[in-house]
Design a protein around this motif. Sequence first.
Motif, PDB file in Angstrom:
ATOM      1  N   THR A 149       0.866  -1.373  -0.126  1.00  0.00           N
ATOM      2  CA  THR A 149       0.080   0.141  -0.101  1.00  0.00           C
ATOM      3  C   THR A 149       0.882   1.133   0.095  1.00  0.00           C
ATOM      4  O   THR A 149       0.225   2.375  -0.086  1.00  0.00           O
ATOM      5  CB  THR A 149      -0.879   0.169   1.357  1.00  0.00           C
ATOM      6  N   ALA A 150       2.254   1.219  -0.037  1.00  0.00           N
ATOM      7  CA  ALA A 150       3.002   2.280   0.164  1.00  0.00           C
ATOM      8  C   ALA A 150       2.983   3.042  -1.165  1.00  0.00           C
ATOM      9  O   ALA A 150       2.868   2.576  -2.391  1.00  0.00           O
ATOM     10  CB  ALA A 150       4.316   1.802   0.408  1.00  0.00           C
ATOM     11  N   LYS A 151       3.267   4.314  -1.075  1.00  0.00           N
ATOM     12  CA  LYS A 151       3.326   5.152  -2.308  1.00  0.00           C
ATOM     13  C   LYS A 151       4.800   5.565  -2.611  1.00  0.00           C
ATOM     14  O   LYS A 151       5.571   5.980  -1.672  1.00  0.00           O
ATOM     15  CB  LYS A 151       2.743   6.571  -1.979  1.00  0.00           C
ATOM     16  N   VAL A 152       5.342   4.855  -3.502  1.00  0.00           N
ATOM     17  CA  VAL A 152       6.679   5.114  -3.863  1.00  0.00           C
ATOM     18  C   VAL A 152       6.982   6.384  -5.147  1.00  0.00           C
ATOM     19  O   VAL A 152       6.305   5.927  -6.188  1.00  0.00           O
ATOM     20  CB  VAL A 152       7.200   3.644  -4.481  1.00  0.00           C
ATOM     21  N   THR A 153       7.676   7.123  -4.509  1.00  0.00           N
ATOM     22  CA  THR A 153       8.010   8.207  -5.809  1.00  0.00           C
ATOM     23  C   THR A 153       9.488   8.569  -5.852  1.00  0.00           C
ATOM     24  O   THR A 153      10.058   8.194  -5.092  1.00  0.00           O
ATOM     25  CB  THR A 153       7.380   9.522  -4.948  1.00  0.00           C
ATOM     26  N   ALA A 154       9.979   9.167  -6.786  1.00  0.00           N
ATOM     27  CA  ALA A 154      11.155   9.371  -7.055  1.00  0.00           C
ATOM     28  C   ALA A 154      11.673  10.607  -7.904  1.00  0.00           C
ATOM     29  O   ALA A 154      10.632  11.179  -8.500  1.00  0.00           O
ATOM     30  CB  ALA A 154      11.802   8.373  -7.905  1.00  0.00           C
ATOM     31  N   ASP A 155      12.716  11.261  -7.806  1.00  0.00           N
ATOM     32  CA  ASP A 155      13.158  12.567  -8.470  1.00  0.00           C
ATOM     33  C   ASP A 155      14.241  11.495  -9.093  1.00  0.00           C
ATOM     34  O   ASP A 155      15.217  10.962  -8.641  1.00  0.00           O
ATOM     35  CB  ASP A 155      13.771  13.473  -7.701  1.00  0.00           C
ATOM     36  N   TYR A 156      14.675  11.967 -10.572  1.00  0.00           N
ATOM     37  CA  TYR A 156      15.801  11.432 -11.223  1.00  0.00           C
ATOM     38  C   TYR A 156      15.887  12.053 -12.661  1.00  0.00           C
ATOM     39  O   TYR A 156      14.840  12.851 -13.286  1.00  0.00           O
ATOM     40  CB  TYR A 156      15.503   9.993 -11.450  1.00  0.00           C
ATOM     41  N   ARG A 157      17.084  11.881 -13.214  1.00  0.00           N
ATOM     42  CA  ARG A 157      17.233  12.419 -14.745  1.00  0.00           C
ATOM     43  C   ARG A 157      17.233  10.994 -15.500  1.00  0.00           C
ATOM     44  O   ARG A 157      17.849  10.345 -15.108  1.00  0.00           O
ATOM     45  CB  ARG A 157      18.787  13.041 -14.659  1.00  0.00           C
ATOM     46  N   TYR A 158      16.318  11.043 -16.484  1.00  0.00           N
ATOM     47  CA  TYR A 158      16.156   9.640 -17.288  1.00  0.00           C
ATOM     48  C   TYR A 158      16.899  10.205 -18.815  1.00  0.00           C
ATOM     49  O   TYR A 158      17.272  11.357 -19.177  1.00  0.00           O
ATOM     50  CB  TYR A 158      14.943   9.438 -17.321  1.00  0.00           C
ATOM     51  N   TYR A 159      17.178   8.994 -19.494  1.00  0.00           N
ATOM     52  CA  TYR A 159      17.902   8.932 -20.636  1.00  0.00           C
ATOM     53  C   TYR A 159      17.032   8.320 -21.765  1.00  0.00           C
ATOM     54  O   TYR A 159      16.180   7.182 -21.332  1.00  0.00           O
ATOM     55  CB  TYR A 159      19.357   8.216 -20.802  1.00  0.00           C
ATOM     56  N   PHE A 160      16.927   8.698 -23.037  1.00  0.00           N
ATOM     57  CA  PHE A 160      16.270   7.893 -24.006  1.00  0.00           C
ATOM     58  C   PHE A 160      17.228   6.719 -24.413  1.00  0.00           C
ATOM     59  O   PHE A 160      18.426   7.093 -24.782  1.00  0.00           O
ATOM     60  CB  PHE A 160      16.172   8.778 -25.294  1.00  0.00           C
ATOM     61  N   HIS A 161      16.813   5.744 -24.751  1.00  0.00           N
ATOM     62  CA  HIS A 161      17.552   4.481 -25.238  1.00  0.00           C
ATOM     63  C   HIS A 161      17.440   4.636 -26.755  1.00  0.00           C
ATOM     64  O   HIS A 161      16.624   4.424 -27.448  1.00  0.00           O
ATOM     65  CB  HIS A 161      16.856   3.181 -24.856  1.00  0.00           C
ATOM     66  N   MET A 162      18.565   4.873 -27.577  1.00  0.00           N
ATOM     67  CA  MET A 162      18.686   5.262 -28.768  1.00  0.00           C
ATOM     68  C   MET A 162      19.730   4.400 -29.504  1.00  0.00           C
ATOM     69  O   MET A 162      20.560   3.880 -29.188  1.00  0.00           O
ATOM     70  CB  MET A 162      19.146   6.973 -28.957  1.00  0.00           C
ATOM     71  N   TYR A 163      19.740   4.403 -30.654  1.00  0.00           N
ATOM     72  CA  TYR A 163      20.587   4.048 -31.882  1.00  0.00           C
ATOM     73  C   TYR A 163      20.673   5.046 -32.989  1.00  0.00           C
ATOM     74  O   TYR A 163      19.858   5.738 -33.283  1.00  0.00           O
ATOM     75  CB  TYR A 163      20.594   2.634 -32.481  1.00  0.00           C
ATOM     76  N   ILE A 164      21.743   4.900 -33.821  1.00  0.00           N
ATOM     77  CA  ILE A 164      21.862   5.705 -35.213  1.00  0.00           C
ATOM     78  C   ILE A 164      21.471   5.008 -36.308  1.00  0.00           C
ATOM     79  O   ILE A 164      22.447   4.090 -36.645  1.00  0.00           O
ATOM     80  CB  ILE A 164      23.251   6.573 -35.098  1.00  0.00           C
ATOM     81  N   PRO A 165      20.485   5.034 -36.819  1.00  0.00           N
ATOM     82  CA  PRO A 165      19.864   4.090 -37.999  1.00  0.00           C
ATOM     83  C   PRO A 165      21.058   4.121 -39.250  1.00  0.00           C
ATOM     84  O   PRO A 165      21.314   3.068 -39.940  1.00  0.00           O
ATOM     85  CB  PRO A 165      18.767   4.648 -38.372  1.00  0.00           C
TER      86      PRO A 165
END
Length: 191
Positions: A149-165
Amino acid sequence: MAVTIFPTDLKLDYDSTKAQSWTVTVKTHGSGSVRSQTNQLYPTWTVKTKVNYLTDAEARTLQGFIALTKGGTEPFFWLDPEDHEETGTTLPMVSSGLYQLVMTQGSYVEPVDYADNITVYVDGTKQSASDYTLTSSGGIKFTTAPASTAKVTADYRYYFHMYIPAGKISVSHEYDNFNRTDSFTMQVWRG
């Protein structure tokens, strides 16, 4: 976890574009009713950009990065200069003790594979970094699972998972310590 990150100190062109696309099939029936569908769970994100100014050292760093990713065909993580932070974001529970980091855009939520600068809270109480680990798919795995029942929250910096076609980024040496790239495209990696 070893990750490959697109060099974050490069200044991308202001005229860059980031677009989302979906593969959509549309069928119109004889009655005029329309039915559309997609086989994608998440959008295809495409970034078109270039770097207008690189020092010789930055050009070498970029060329080394491309070599490490085998021409950009191996996936890597890219930090969008403007779209990369979540603050106080509620994390969905995947299973007991495992929560997924996400990117939110309005009411749309998409999982992310990698983030850093993470601070996690359970019911508003900051957790020690030793209380959890980051999984290879962007999950937060607690050593001891919080109550269901706990509310889990977070602060973070995210990245896009990419490639170069295209498998390449061309760098032009303009003059002493001044280089630039041609336009290149990065696309989201779904693996």
